[in-house]
Scaffold this active site. Structure first.
Site, PDB file in Angstrom:
ATOM      1  N   HIS A 117      50.372  35.990  28.971  1.00 47.35           N
ATOM      2  CA  HIS A 117      50.087  34.629  28.535  1.00 47.35           C
ATOM      3  C   HIS A 117      51.144  33.645  29.012  1.00 47.35           C
ATOM      4  CE1 HIS A 117      46.702  35.569  25.742  1.00 47.35           C
ATOM      5  NE2 HIS A 117      46.338  34.468  26.370  1.00 47.35           N
TER       6      HIS A 117
ATOM      7  N   CYS B  93      32.977  33.309  43.085  1.00 48.27           N
ATOM      8  CA  CYS B  93      33.872  33.052  41.949  1.00 48.27           C
ATOM      9  C   CYS B  93      35.142  33.886  41.997  1.00 48.27           C
ATOM     10  CB  CYS B  93      33.134  33.264  40.629  1.00 48.27           C
ATOM     11  SG  CYS B  93      32.439  34.903  40.440  1.00 48.27           S
TER      12      CYS B  93
HETATM   13  C1  PEP Z   1      35.626  39.237  41.181  1.00 52.45           C
HETATM   14  O1  PEP Z   1      35.593  40.472  41.202  1.00 52.45           O
HETATM   15  O2  PEP Z   1      35.811  38.543  42.203  1.00 52.45           O
HETATM   16  C2  PEP Z   1      35.466  38.507  39.910  1.00 52.45           C
HETATM   17  C3  PEP Z   1      35.343  37.216  39.886  1.00 52.45           C
HETATM   18  O3  PEP Z   1      35.471  39.235  38.778  1.00 52.45           O
HETATM   19  P1  PEP Z   1      36.773  39.862  38.089  1.00 52.45           P
HETATM   20  O4  PEP Z   1      37.968  39.325  38.806  1.00 52.45           O
HETATM   21  O5  PEP Z   1      36.699  39.464  36.662  1.00 52.45           O
HETATM   22  O6  PEP Z   1      36.565  41.322  38.305  1.00 52.45           O
END
Ligand code: PEP
Ligand code: MG
Length: 760
Positions: A363, A680
């Site tokens: 955090h 993402c």
């Molecule tokens: C990814 O794998 O790019 C993603 C966005 O999910 P996480 O980082 O939560 O696995």
């Protein structure tokens, strides 16, 4: 032999002084191999030579003085070849150099092995004998094994040793490496912080006055709660972000139903308030620390922080001892920097943090990112006392810490800081402008949220919705699965925070490096195992509860999308969609007419994280409403590199040609199938990454709040046409290294030089 080997390595790594550790090492090896001489040389890359550090057999007067150039003598040859050299009569070898001061005239046999750490030769270990003979295979194997094991211990000891010498201000710059916790660069003075009281040192005691102990504890709770509220308010002026949810979480833990309640029941069993607190906190720590999970281990640090705060208030003590008397700007250094330390020193000149423990999931790191303070985590080789009041450069991009930097380095970094400042000012100007390339391609920038037990607000950052809401965090900070009601309330908050903007909620993605304390998963290969959708489809009761909560929370908001993680097979999508439909129809039957009319079936999308999916995109196209690429996992699975393993961290690279080409194929294929596409993973938040993705056709990018304005600035300043030219060239390279150097060069040419370091 194995026991001897282990003992030698163990004793070496336990010695606080490098010189004495090396002396004991050579004596032990000499005895173990029953030879006439053992020596250790360490590499000095500035001087380009190996320095004789310790020897049992060579003249003591040569220790620390005699050096051999990297390309000289037998020692140099071992270093150059990076392999053992075993010679019966060294004196006759063409590479032998006569060095009278070491007094080795009587020594004939020579065996040298390199000590290599992460492909870098740290030094040479050698044994010598009067008798002219080749050392046996067993002796060679022993020395090779020992060198390999010593490498890590030596890397640590070397850093320690170098720092010990670093007390002398005339010494040159020292460099240490940690994990980047938050980007940015700063030159400043380090101030160490040591907790004055700690639960770790409390000894357990009973108390006969339960009522009084309960009273004390209640007061301490109130005081602590008020402190957390104060901290939240202080920081709220500066950040408007879910990172502050940590203080909300602390307050919840103080509640009757959690730690507060457990401590009270211990007091009722006859323990003093302080002892009860220690018992309960230790229990929590034990449970959290036993879990082989990065995120949860970091939560142990939160619990410890909370426990120590309560203790301070129970004892009515002043909480921390810092040496920052003057309230000047400073770099905070502590064994474990906590979120509350950040809040406390925020208005007292805090400019950066260095934490010996923790990672970028801590955090403290999350808060540092939200506050824009450079942070380095996990620098575990520094004796704290030696850092206090020293000047240092914190490079939050690379995780490098330069102690007592020389003038030239300071100048170089000051130049970078000036560029950074100019960049931040520039970037602020576009925060509320549309994200559109100069030649008119609009791009949607949305938020990755949920990482810190809540939601990140988009108000100040110019995002238009949430592209990835990670739901697993609320499942982690608890002792059992959250109920449908609890989940509904939580999701309602998130959806309400983004009216009329789409919020993409991902169904529970645990497994891999994220496990739940109350649902342990033990596997040899967790990233290839029971993870994400695989778990939730095996437990439809958990999945149904979650999607019911999401769909119910969406009543009246109508901005929910549901996203499925870790999809690798069509049947998973079929099953997940079936369950989501079931949840929707069941809910519909349960609701009153008014609510029923507001009930909406959300769009359903899937993440592209597993490479197999790339070859079946057209099959998936008819099944879902959108695709979102999880480039973090896609990189890991395409390159077969564990994203959390520092040992192979150099191989994990989203700019690897294979990853870039896969991303390009995904964009082309999705467009052909008319399926909306976003990305993402972390790649979207990097300037070069964003440019390449826009050029490939990704028109929705999801990233953390801090990077939205930066990426917006980049997109507004580089035309789609130019990005396409850069992409075409980038796709033609055969190695990640070439891709990086080309992209760096292009960013410089585009006058995005100050982004170069930030983006790569
Ligand atoms: C990814 O794998 O790019 C993603 C966005 O999910 P996480 O980082 O939560 O696995
Ligand atoms: Mg993922």
């Amino acid at each position: 032999m194995l026991t001897t080997l282990r003992r030698i390595v163990l004793e070496f790594s336990q010695d606080a002084e490098l010189d004495s550790a090396l002396l004991r090492l050579v004596a032990q090896i000499k005895t173990a191999l029953n030879t006439d001489c053992c020596s250790v040389y360490l590499a000095d890359y500035q001087q380009q030579h190996f320095l004789l550090m310790a020897s049992d057999g060579l003249a003591a007067s040569a220790h620390g003085h005699t050096s051999i150039g990297f390309s000289e003598g037998l020692i140099g040859l071992v270093g150059q070849r990076e392999e053992p050299i075993n010679i019966a009569n060294a004196q006759h070898h063409p590479h032998f150099i006569h060095t009278p001061e070491v007094q080795e005239d009587e020594l004939n046999a020579f065996l040298g092995t390199p000590i290599i750490h992460h492909r870098k030769v740290l030094g040479i270990l050698s044994i010598q004998q009067k008798e002219s003979r080749n050392f046996t295979e067993n002796e060679e194997a022993f020395l090779v094994t020992l060198s390999a094991q010593l490498a890590t211990a030596l890397a640590n000891a070397e850093a320690r040793g170098i720092l010990l010498q670093g007390n002398d201000s005339s010494q040159s710059t020292r460099q240490l490496k940690g994990i980047s916790g938050s980007s940015g660069v700063i030159v400043g003075r380090m101030v160490t912080v040591q907790p004055t009281v700690s639960l770790a040192t409390v000894s357990l005691q009973k108390s006969s006055n339960t009522t009084e102990q309960l009273q004390h504890f209640t007061q301490a709770i109130e005081l602590t709660r008020a402190e957390f509220e104060q901290m939240r308010i202080k920081l709220n002026d500066i950040i408007n972000d879910s990172s502050l949810d940590i203080f909300e979480m602390y307050k919840q833990l103080l509640n009757n139903a959690n730690i507060g309640h457990e401590v009270e029941s211990k007091i009722r069993q006859g323990w003093s308030a302080v002892s009860s607190l220690k018992i309960v906190i230790d229990n929590y720590l034990l449970r959290f620390e036993a879990i082989d999970d990065h995120y949860l281990r970091e939560r142990a640090s939160d619990i410890r922080d909370l426990g120590n705060r309560l203790l301070i208030n129970l004892l009515q003590q002043d909480n921390k001892q810092t040496n920052n008397k003057s309230n000047e700007d400073f770099i905070l250094v502590a064994e474990e920097v906590t979120a509350s330390m950040l809040a406390e020193y925020q208005h007292q000149g805090l400019k950066s943090i260095i934490s010996m423990s923790g990672s970028n999931n801590s955090h403290a790191a999350i808060l540092a990112r939200a506050l824009g303070l450079p942070a380095i985590m996990g620098v575990d080789r520094i004796p704290l006392g030696q850092l206090d009041q020293k000047v240092a450069i914190v490079d939050g991009y690379s995780g490098e810490l330069f102690i007592a930097p020389n003038e030239a380095l300071v100048r170089e970094y000051q130049h970078l800081i000036a560029e950074e400042d100019a960049l931040t000012d520039k970037v602020k100007q576009v925060a509320n402008l549309p994200t559109i390339t100069p030649d008119g391609r609009p791009i949607e920038l949305v938020l990755n949220a949920g990482l810190s037990a809540g939601l990140e607000h988009s108000k100040s950052v110019g995002a238009v919705g949430v592209g990835l809401y990670r739901t697993e965090i609320p499942f982690m900070n608890r002792s059992c699965f959250p109920s449908e009601q609890e989940q509904t309330a939580l999701y309602q908050n998130v959806l309400a925070a983004f009216p009329k903007k789409t919020v993409t909620m991902r169904t529970l993605d645990v497994g891999g490096d994220k496990s739940l304390p109350y649902f342990p998963i033990v596997e040899d290969n967790p990233f290839l195992g029971w993870r994400g959708i695989r778990i939730t489809l095996d437990h439809p009761e958990i999945f149904l509860l979650q999607v019911r909560a999401m769909i119910r929370a969406n009543i009246g908001h109508n901005n929910l999308e549901i996203m499925l993680p870790m999809i690798s097979d069509i049947s998973e999508v079929n099953e997940a969609v079936r369950l989501i439909n079931q949840a929707y129809y069941e809910l519909s039957a349960e609701l009153c007419a008014e609510e029923q009319s507001k009930l909406a079936r959300p769009k359903i999308g899937m993440m592209i994280e597993v490479p197999s999916v790339i070859f079946q995109l057209s099959d998936f196209a008819g099944k879902v409403d959108f695709f979102s690429v999880g480039s973090n996992d896609l990189t890991q699975y395409l390159l077969a590199v564990d994203r959390n393993n520092v040992q192979v961290a150099d191989l994990y690279d989203s700019y690897h040609p294979a990853v870039l080409r896969a991303l390009n194929i995904i964009a082309k294929e999705s467009s052909k199938c008319l399926v909306p596409l976003s990305l993402c993973g972390e790649l979207a938040s990097e300037p070069a990454g964003a440019l390449l993705l826009v050029a490939m056709g990704y028109d929705k990018l999801s990233m953390n709040a801090y990077n939205i304005a930066r990426i917006k600035w980049v997109i507004r300043h580089v035309s789609l046409q130019k990005s396409k030219v850069i992409l075409a060239k980038a796709l033609s390279f055969t190695t990640a290294k070439k891709v990086h150097s080309y992209l760096n060069e292009q960013l410089e040419l585009l006058d995005l030089g100050s982004f170069v370091r930030a983006g790569m």
